[in-house]
Design a protein around this motif. Structure first.
Motif, PDB file in Angstrom:
ATOM      1  N   GLY A   1       0.780  -1.334   0.086  1.00 19.30           N
ATOM      2  CA  GLY A   1       0.091   0.203  -0.214  1.00 19.30           C
ATOM      3  C   GLY A   1       0.660   1.336   0.143  1.00 19.30           C
ATOM      4  N   GLY A   2       2.033   1.215  -0.173  1.00 17.09           N
ATOM      5  CA  GLY A   2       2.937   2.402  -0.349  1.00 17.09           C
ATOM      6  C   GLY A   2       3.054   3.169   0.962  1.00 17.09           C
ATOM      7  N   THR A   3       3.014   4.447   1.000  1.00 17.88           N
ATOM      8  CA  THR A   3       3.454   5.302   2.379  1.00 17.88           C
ATOM      9  C   THR A   3       1.996   5.263   2.970  1.00 17.88           C
ATOM     10  OG1 THR A   3       4.925   6.597   1.213  1.00 17.88           O
ATOM     11  CG2 THR A   3       4.032   7.351   3.026  1.00 17.88           C
ATOM     12  N   VAL A   4       1.923   5.045   4.458  1.00 11.50           N
ATOM     13  CA  VAL A   4       0.756   5.346   5.048  1.00 11.50           C
ATOM     14  C   VAL A   4       1.084   6.449   5.928  1.00 11.50           C
ATOM     15  CG1 VAL A   4      -0.412   4.181   7.019  1.00 11.50           C
ATOM     16  CG2 VAL A   4       0.580   2.809   5.407  1.00 11.50           C
ATOM     17  N   VAL A   5       0.300   7.534   6.222  1.00 11.59           N
ATOM     18  CA  VAL A   5       0.228   8.720   6.877  1.00 11.59           C
ATOM     19  C   VAL A   5      -0.625   8.635   8.109  1.00 11.59           C
ATOM     20  CG1 VAL A   5       0.011  11.147   7.018  1.00 11.59           C
ATOM     21  CG2 VAL A   5       0.875  10.144   4.894  1.00 11.59           C
ATOM     22  N   THR A   6       0.062   8.495   9.436  1.00 12.64           N
ATOM     23  CA  THR A   6      -0.915   8.706  10.499  1.00 12.64           C
ATOM     24  C   THR A   6      -0.837   9.762  11.410  1.00 12.64           C
ATOM     25  OG1 THR A   6       0.826   7.313  11.616  1.00 12.64           O
ATOM     26  CG2 THR A   6      -1.254   6.117  10.671  1.00 12.64           C
ATOM     27  N   GLU A   7      -1.635  10.262  12.293  1.00 10.91           N
ATOM     28  CA  GLU A   7      -1.307  11.311  13.115  1.00 10.91           C
ATOM     29  C   GLU A   7      -1.413  10.917  14.537  1.00 10.91           C
ATOM     30  OE1 GLU A   7      -4.417  14.189  12.653  1.00 10.91           O
ATOM     31  OE2 GLU A   7      -3.404  15.013  10.836  1.00 10.91           O
ATOM     32  N   GLU A   8      -0.500  11.203  15.416  1.00 12.45           N
ATOM     33  CA  GLU A   8      -0.371  11.016  16.729  1.00 12.45           C
ATOM     34  C   GLU A   8      -0.640  12.484  17.655  1.00 12.45           C
ATOM     35  OE1 GLU A   8       3.333  10.418  19.611  1.00 12.45           O
ATOM     36  OE2 GLU A   8       3.313   8.740  17.946  1.00 12.45           O
ATOM     37  N   ASP A   9      -1.371  12.437  18.595  1.00 12.80           N
ATOM     38  CA  ASP A   9      -1.560  13.420  19.305  1.00 12.80           C
ATOM     39  C   ASP A   9      -0.613  13.780  20.243  1.00 12.80           C
ATOM     40  OD1 ASP A   9      -4.275  13.664  18.586  1.00 12.80           O
ATOM     41  OD2 ASP A   9      -5.195  12.462  20.128  1.00 12.80           O
ATOM     42  N   LEU A  10      -0.088  15.076  20.404  1.00 15.87           N
ATOM     43  CA  LEU A  10       0.853  15.478  21.086  1.00 15.87           C
ATOM     44  C   LEU A  10       0.319  16.231  22.431  1.00 15.87           C
ATOM     45  CD1 LEU A  10       3.243  16.993  18.388  1.00 15.87           C
ATOM     46  CD2 LEU A  10       3.363  14.761  19.497  1.00 15.87           C
ATOM     47  N   PRO A  11       0.946  15.725  23.488  1.00 15.09           N
ATOM     48  CA  PRO A  11       0.837  16.670  24.782  1.00 15.09           C
ATOM     49  C   PRO A  11       1.396  17.856  24.764  1.00 15.09           C
ATOM     50  CG  PRO A  11       2.747  15.166  25.004  1.00 15.09           C
ATOM     51  CD  PRO A  11       2.314  14.852  23.652  1.00 15.09           C
ATOM     52  N   PHE A  12       0.827  18.891  25.852  1.00 12.00           N
ATOM     53  CA  PHE A  12       1.362  19.980  25.832  1.00 12.00           C
ATOM     54  C   PHE A  12       2.958  19.862  26.261  1.00 12.00           C
ATOM     55  CE2 PHE A  12      -3.067  21.240  26.824  1.00 12.00           C
ATOM     56  CZ  PHE A  12      -3.338  22.010  25.771  1.00 12.00           C
ATOM     57  N   ASP A  13       3.685  20.845  26.061  1.00 13.40           N
ATOM     58  CA  ASP A  13       5.319  20.732  26.321  1.00 13.40           C
ATOM     59  C   ASP A  13       5.425  21.359  27.865  1.00 13.40           C
ATOM     60  OD1 ASP A  13       8.033  20.488  26.301  1.00 13.40           O
ATOM     61  OD2 ASP A  13       8.166  22.133  24.977  1.00 13.40           O
ATOM     62  N   ASN A  14       5.303  20.264  29.006  1.00 11.32           N
ATOM     63  CA  ASN A  14       5.661  20.913  30.248  1.00 11.32           C
ATOM     64  C   ASN A  14       4.960  21.974  30.654  1.00 11.32           C
ATOM     65  OD1 ASN A  14       7.119  20.501  32.531  1.00 11.32           O
ATOM     66  ND2 ASN A  14       8.760  22.111  32.034  1.00 11.32           N
ATOM     67  N   VAL A  15       3.514  21.942  30.469  1.00 13.61           N
ATOM     68  CA  VAL A  15       2.795  23.221  31.049  1.00 13.61           C
ATOM     69  C   VAL A  15       2.656  23.284  32.168  1.00 13.61           C
ATOM     70  CG1 VAL A  15       0.600  21.819  30.765  1.00 13.61           C
ATOM     71  CG2 VAL A  15       0.567  24.215  30.152  1.00 13.61           C
ATOM     72  N   GLU A  16       2.581  24.437  32.587  1.00 14.81           N
ATOM     73  CA  GLU A  16       2.509  24.698  34.481  1.00 14.81           C
ATOM     74  C   GLU A  16       1.621  25.541  34.610  1.00 14.81           C
ATOM     75  OE1 GLU A  16       6.647  26.119  35.020  1.00 14.81           O
ATOM     76  OE2 GLU A  16       7.243  23.926  35.140  1.00 14.81           O
ATOM     77  N   VAL A  17       1.325  25.712  35.931  1.00 20.20           N
ATOM     78  CA  VAL A  17       0.004  26.738  36.417  1.00 20.20           C
ATOM     79  C   VAL A  17       0.822  28.133  36.279  1.00 20.20           C
ATOM     80  CG1 VAL A  17      -0.835  27.409  38.328  1.00 20.20           C
ATOM     81  CG2 VAL A  17      -0.986  25.057  38.199  1.00 20.20           C
ATOM     82  N   ASN A  18       0.179  28.920  35.826  1.00 16.08           N
ATOM     83  CA  ASN A  18       0.603  30.300  35.909  1.00 16.08           C
ATOM     84  C   ASN A  18       1.213  30.453  34.312  1.00 16.08           C
ATOM     85  OD1 ASN A  18      -0.439  31.709  38.088  1.00 16.08           O
ATOM     86  ND2 ASN A  18       1.579  30.872  39.196  1.00 16.08           N
TER      87      ASN A  18
END
Length: 116
Positions: free
Chosen positions: A93-110
């Motif tokens: 089937g050739g190239t398969v494209v998928t998406e992966e959810d990414l978390p926020f990058d070290n998000v903090e209060v404030n």
């Protein structure tokens, strides 16, 4: 958002790596599904020639949208995605494209939040 939106929007609770709560809600003009940028304000930068302030560097921690709305608070969920391309060859089937959810990058209060 209304005139009240000139107020600073901040993270007030980190639920997990993908969801955070902000200190503004429907009474402040926030809308369900609205998109936001989450960032940390870093050092002030200056033009090397004129010494004029160019503003503060924004360190982006992620993008998200409102998934739960209350009168004075809202929940934002990460919308950042990572595109993954896998070459499975012509026979499979050739190239398969998928998406992966990414978390926020070290998000903090404030951490700061602004509409995008």
């Amino acid at each position: 958002m209304t005139e009240k939106s000139n107020l600073i929007i901040k993270i007030i609770k980190v639920i997990d790596d993908y969801k955070v709560v902000i200190n503004k809600g429907s009474l402040d003009g926030i809308k369900y599904g609205q998109s936001f940028l989450i960032y940390k304000e870093d050092e002030e930068l200056f033009d090397p020639d004129t010494k004029e302030s160019l503003g503060f560097l924004e360190i982006v921690k992620g993008k998200g949208k409102i998934v739960h709305l209350q009168p004075k608070i809202s929940t934002i969920e990460s919308t950042s995605k990572k595109i993954i391309k896998t070459n499975r060859g012509i026979m499979f089937g050739g190239t398969v494209v998928t998406e992966e959810d990414l978390p926020f990058d070290n998000v903090e209060v404030n951490d700061l939040v602004k509409p995008i």
